[in-house]
Design a protein around this motif. Structure first.
Motif, PDB file in Angstrom:
ATOM      1  N   PRO A  56      -4.830  -4.971  11.451  1.00 15.35           N
ATOM      2  CA  PRO A  56      -5.543  -4.445  12.623  1.00 15.35           C
ATOM      3  C   PRO A  56      -4.692  -4.377  13.895  1.00 15.35           C
ATOM      4  O   PRO A  56      -4.810  -5.222  14.785  1.00 15.35           O
ATOM      5  N   GLN A  57      -3.855  -3.359  13.975  1.00 13.60           N
ATOM      6  CA  GLN A  57      -3.039  -3.209  15.181  1.00 13.60           C
ATOM      7  C   GLN A  57      -2.647  -1.745  15.370  1.00 13.60           C
ATOM      8  O   GLN A  57      -2.055  -1.137  14.473  1.00 13.60           O
ATOM      9  N   GLU A  58      -2.978  -1.192  16.518  1.00 13.09           N
ATOM     10  CA  GLU A  58      -2.536   0.154  16.897  1.00 13.09           C
ATOM     11  C   GLU A  58      -1.149   0.023  17.534  1.00 13.09           C
ATOM     12  O   GLU A  58      -1.000  -0.423  18.669  1.00 13.09           O
ATOM     13  N   ASN A  59      -0.136   0.385  16.753  1.00 11.57           N
ATOM     14  CA  ASN A  59       1.240   0.076  17.137  1.00 11.57           C
ATOM     15  C   ASN A  59       1.693   0.748  18.427  1.00 11.57           C
ATOM     16  O   ASN A  59       2.558   0.217  19.133  1.00 11.57           O
ATOM     17  N   ASP A  60       1.142   1.905  18.749  1.00 10.11           N
ATOM     18  CA  ASP A  60       1.582   2.594  19.960  1.00 10.11           C
ATOM     19  C   ASP A  60       1.187   1.855  21.235  1.00 10.11           C
ATOM     20  O   ASP A  60       1.685   2.173  22.326  1.00 10.11           O
ATOM     21  N   LEU A  61       0.302   0.878  21.099  1.00  8.81           N
ATOM     22  CA  LEU A  61      -0.074   0.039  22.245  1.00  8.81           C
ATOM     23  C   LEU A  61       0.697  -1.280  22.270  1.00  8.81           C
ATOM     24  O   LEU A  61       0.470  -2.116  23.137  1.00  8.81           O
ATOM     25  N   VAL A  62       1.596  -1.480  21.319  1.00  7.09           N
ATOM     26  CA  VAL A  62       2.244  -2.779  21.141  1.00  7.09           C
ATOM     27  C   VAL A  62       3.761  -2.636  21.117  1.00  7.09           C
ATOM     28  O   VAL A  62       4.424  -3.305  20.357  1.00  7.09           O
TER      29      VAL A  62
ATOM     30  N   LEU B 233       0.831  -1.199   0.000  1.00  2.00           N
ATOM     31  CA  LEU B 233       0.000   0.000   0.000  1.00  2.00           C
ATOM     32  C   LEU B 233       0.866   1.250   0.000  1.00  2.00           C
ATOM     33  O   LEU B 233       0.518   2.262  -0.616  1.00  2.00           O
ATOM     34  N   THR B 234       2.009   1.178   0.663  1.00  6.96           N
ATOM     35  CA  THR B 234       2.883   2.343   0.759  1.00  6.96           C
ATOM     36  C   THR B 234       4.266   2.016   0.198  1.00  6.96           C
ATOM     37  O   THR B 234       4.653   0.848   0.095  1.00  6.96           O
ATOM     38  N   GLN B 235       4.990   3.044  -0.165  1.00  5.98           N
ATOM     39  CA  GLN B 235       6.317   2.863  -0.749  1.00  5.98           C
ATOM     40  C   GLN B 235       7.239   2.154   0.237  1.00  5.98           C
ATOM     41  O   GLN B 235       7.396   2.575   1.380  1.00  5.98           O
ATOM     42  N   ASN B 236       7.791   1.039  -0.224  1.00  7.88           N
ATOM     43  CA  ASN B 236       8.692   0.200   0.570  1.00  7.88           C
ATOM     44  C   ASN B 236       8.018  -0.331   1.840  1.00  7.88           C
ATOM     45  O   ASN B 236       8.692  -0.772   2.760  1.00  7.88           O
ATOM     46  N   GLY B 237       6.681  -0.281   1.875  1.00 12.31           N
ATOM     47  CA  GLY B 237       5.952  -0.742   3.050  1.00 12.31           C
ATOM     48  C   GLY B 237       6.253   0.074   4.292  1.00 12.31           C
ATOM     49  O   GLY B 237       6.047  -0.389   5.416  1.00 12.31           O
ATOM     50  N   ALA B 238       6.690   1.317   4.101  1.00 18.40           N
ATOM     51  CA  ALA B 238       7.136   2.137   5.227  1.00 18.40           C
ATOM     52  C   ALA B 238       6.008   2.921   5.880  1.00 18.40           C
ATOM     53  O   ALA B 238       6.219   3.541   6.929  1.00 18.40           O
ATOM     54  N   GLY B 239       4.824   2.934   5.268  1.00 15.36           N
ATOM     55  CA  GLY B 239       3.686   3.595   5.884  1.00 15.36           C
ATOM     56  C   GLY B 239       3.687   5.103   5.790  1.00 15.36           C
ATOM     57  O   GLY B 239       2.979   5.773   6.553  1.00 15.36           O
ATOM     58  N   ILE B 240       4.471   5.667   4.845  1.00 16.66           N
ATOM     59  CA  ILE B 240       4.586   7.128   4.756  1.00 16.66           C
ATOM     60  C   ILE B 240       3.879   7.675   3.523  1.00 16.66           C
ATOM     61  O   ILE B 240       3.018   8.561   3.628  1.00 16.66           O
TER      62      ILE B 240
ATOM     63  N   LYS C 223     -13.410  -0.119  -0.677  1.00 16.69           N
ATOM     64  CA  LYS C 223     -13.474  -1.531  -0.300  1.00 16.69           C
ATOM     65  C   LYS C 223     -12.340  -1.828   0.666  1.00 16.69           C
ATOM     66  O   LYS C 223     -11.171  -1.580   0.361  1.00 16.69           O
ATOM     67  N   LEU C 224     -12.691  -2.367   1.825  1.00 21.54           N
ATOM     68  CA  LEU C 224     -11.696  -2.642   2.865  1.00 21.54           C
ATOM     69  C   LEU C 224     -11.720  -4.114   3.229  1.00 21.54           C
ATOM     70  O   LEU C 224     -12.788  -4.706   3.410  1.00 21.54           O
ATOM     71  N   HIS C 225     -10.527  -4.687   3.352  1.00 22.06           N
ATOM     72  CA  HIS C 225     -10.386  -6.044   3.887  1.00 22.06           C
ATOM     73  C   HIS C 225      -9.490  -5.969   5.110  1.00 22.06           C
ATOM     74  O   HIS C 225      -8.397  -5.390   5.066  1.00 22.06           O
ATOM     75  N   ILE C 226      -9.967  -6.556   6.216  1.00 22.05           N
ATOM     76  CA  ILE C 226      -9.203  -6.586   7.457  1.00 22.05           C
ATOM     77  C   ILE C 226      -8.619  -7.992   7.601  1.00 22.05           C
ATOM     78  O   ILE C 226      -9.345  -8.955   7.864  1.00 22.05           O
ATOM     79  N   PRO C 227      -7.315  -8.144   7.419  1.00 23.08           N
ATOM     80  CA  PRO C 227      -6.722  -9.485   7.469  1.00 23.08           C
ATOM     81  C   PRO C 227      -6.482  -9.959   8.896  1.00 23.08           C
ATOM     82  O   PRO C 227      -6.097  -9.196   9.765  1.00 23.08           O
ATOM     83  N   THR C 228      -6.753 -11.207   9.124  1.00 24.54           N
ATOM     84  CA  THR C 228      -6.376 -11.963  10.329  1.00 24.54           C
ATOM     85  C   THR C 228      -6.810 -11.290  11.631  1.00 24.54           C
ATOM     86  O   THR C 228      -5.983 -10.929  12.463  1.00 24.54           O
TER      87      THR C 228
ATOM     88  N   TYR D  19       2.015  -5.898   4.611  1.00 24.43           N
ATOM     89  CA  TYR D  19       1.844  -7.131   5.379  1.00 24.43           C
ATOM     90  C   TYR D  19       2.313  -6.974   6.824  1.00 24.43           C
ATOM     91  O   TYR D  19       3.473  -6.644   7.092  1.00 24.43           O
ATOM     92  N   GLN D  20       1.389  -7.193   7.750  1.00 20.52           N
ATOM     93  CA  GLN D  20       1.633  -7.142   9.197  1.00 20.52           C
ATOM     94  C   GLN D  20       2.211  -5.802   9.661  1.00 20.52           C
ATOM     95  O   GLN D  20       2.838  -5.719  10.719  1.00 20.52           O
ATOM     96  N   HIS D  21       1.970  -4.757   8.890  1.00 27.49           N
ATOM     97  CA  HIS D  21       2.351  -3.402   9.287  1.00 27.49           C
ATOM     98  C   HIS D  21       1.100  -2.525   9.229  1.00 27.49           C
ATOM     99  O   HIS D  21       0.524  -2.326   8.158  1.00 27.49           O
ATOM    100  N   ALA D  22       0.700  -2.009  10.369  1.00 29.64           N
ATOM    101  CA  ALA D  22      -0.487  -1.179  10.429  1.00 29.64           C
ATOM    102  C   ALA D  22      -0.209   0.209   9.843  1.00 29.64           C
ATOM    103  O   ALA D  22       0.919   0.706   9.901  1.00 29.64           O
TER     104      ALA D  22
END
Length: 417
Positions: free
Chosen positions: A181-187, A127-134, A228-233, A153-156
């Motif tokens: 589905p993960q709020e990283n600041d809680l993990v 979804l994002t460049q290099n999967g970096a979320g930016i 369209k949204l898919h929430i994995p796992t 993958y596995q990056h919120a």
């Protein structure tokens, strides 16, 4: 291929012969006849097996391959064979490669390298460049090259505006957005489900709240932006409830559950065995039962193996340092049949194809044969000898499983397990 499948129980709730014993004829890879009995024809292969069941070919919505970049974990050639022998005729491959699948060049590589196999490979673009979320990646270009969905993958996605823009932008080409589905600041440095087991073992927790907050945020964004949204796992009882409420509101959302979370709880961690270190983490028995119930009532759309081959250097470490992930394709059917009926299992293993690819595979005359052959009889203990993946990080080693896969028929090929 020319073949006649003899006296197989058809599992297809949209077919008039659902639940009946039928013969199926395949000519040049096309399903030409289905009836309770068919006469023999010259030069056709006979497929006749004990307690034979047949359904539309299964689809796995979350598979990690390794190649390109991590071929020591898994290659495309072997990984497609693993999928075939595990009953899958189509797989969606995660973008956690090296380089990350964030442009059309990597998508083209995956499509070209996987062509000619019985199993169809469908790339998920980052979804994002290099999967970096930016910054958003080249979503449209990847879609044109063959990507069927977009997610890290596995990056919120931390930035809500980024997810909002992705949902809005992909509407122009009917794209599917995945949001882990993960709020990283809680993990921060979490290793296992936050609860009694983690406290007893001295492991830092991953609270269920982190999943609930992220799903709630993402569903609000979906309601606002459309798309369209898919929430994995998903992995908790509350997550099932949140998705169910969103569907009742008419939001275009689907979700999956990993077979490992459906089968195990965090009680498996007591020996600090890193094979059970997965993300999302194994939760409580209450959560596990809610996941099974959500699968049975249709709230959870699909089961995925979340197959993630990892080499020994990444898994045979202290629990804190081991990487999250397990291989599970080879055990998916056997684990699922210990939990639900064959009819529910088939729905969970076939529904993902239409959501990800827009194509609904059916057991119908005139269609290209795309079938999975299996049995629901017998139990067995999953052993190392049943692992076909290059990596051996299997959480299901030692598990009692039910039934087995006989093989698949797809792309004019019969691959026996």
């Amino acid at each position: 291929m020319n073949a006649r499948i003899v006296q197989a129980k058809l599992i297809d709730d949209n077919h008039s012969l659902n639940g009946k014993l039928v013969d199926l004829r395949i000519e040049n890879g096309v399903l030409t006849e289905i009836a309770e009995s068919l006469s023999a024809k010259k030069d056709e292969e006979i497929i006749e097996l004990k307690d034979l069941h047949v359904s539309a070919g299964w689809f796995d919505s979350s598979v990690s391959m390794g190649e390109p970049g991590y071929e020591e974990r898994e290659t495309l050639k072997n990984g497609l064979q693993v999928a075939a022998k595990s009953g899958f005729t189509g797989i969606a491959v995660n973008p956690n490669t090296k380089p990350v699948a964030d442009d059309s060049a990597v998508i083209n590589f995956l499509k070209t390298k996987s062509s000619g196999h019985a199993v169809d490979l469908y790339p998920i673009g980052a979804l994002t460049q290099n999967g970096a979320g930016i910054d958003l990646a080249e979503l449209y270009d990847m879609q044109q090259a063959g990507a069927v969905a977009f997610g890290d993958y596995q990056h919120a996605i931390k930035n809500p505006n980024l997810l909002k823009l992705a949902l809005q932008y992909t509407q122009g080409f009917d794209g599917l957005v995945l949001s882990f589905p993960q709020e990283n600041d809680l993990v921060i440095n979490g290793m296992a489900n936050e609860g009694e087991t983690a406290i007893q073992l001295g492991l830092k927790g991953i609270p269920a709240l982190a999943e609930h907050l992220q799903i709630t945020r993402d569903l609000y964004l979906l309601e606002y932006a459309g798309g369209k949204l898919h929430i994995p796992t998903i992995s908790t009882a509350q997550s099932v409830a949140l998705v169910k409420a969103a569907k009742e509101k008419g939001l275009d959302v689907t979700c999956s559950v990993a077979i490992t979370n459906l089968f195990y709880t965090d009680a498996a961690l007591h020996d600090f065995d890193t094979r059970y270190k997965v993300l999302p983490p194994l939760r409580t028995e209450e959560d596990r039962k809610a996941l099974v119930a959500g699968l049975e009532d249709g709230t959870i759309d699909m089961v995925t193996s979340d197959h993630n081959p990892l080499d020994i250097e990444l898994k045979k470490l202290e629990f804190d340092h081991a990487k999250f992930g397990t291989i599970a394709q080879e055990a998916t059917l056997g684990a699922l049949l210990q939990l639900v009926s064959a009819e529910v299992a088939v729905k969970a293993l076939t529904k993902g194809r239409e959501r990800f690819t827009g194509v609904r595979t059916q057991v119908r005359t005139g269609e290209t044969a795309n079938l999975t052959l299996f049995t629901t009889e017998g139990t067995n203990t999953f052993t190392k000898e049943q692992i076909r993946s290059k990596s051996k990080n299997a959480a299901f080693l030692g598990a009692e499983l039910r039934g087995s896969v006989y093989g698949i028929i797809a792309n004019n090929q019969f691959i026996a397990s």
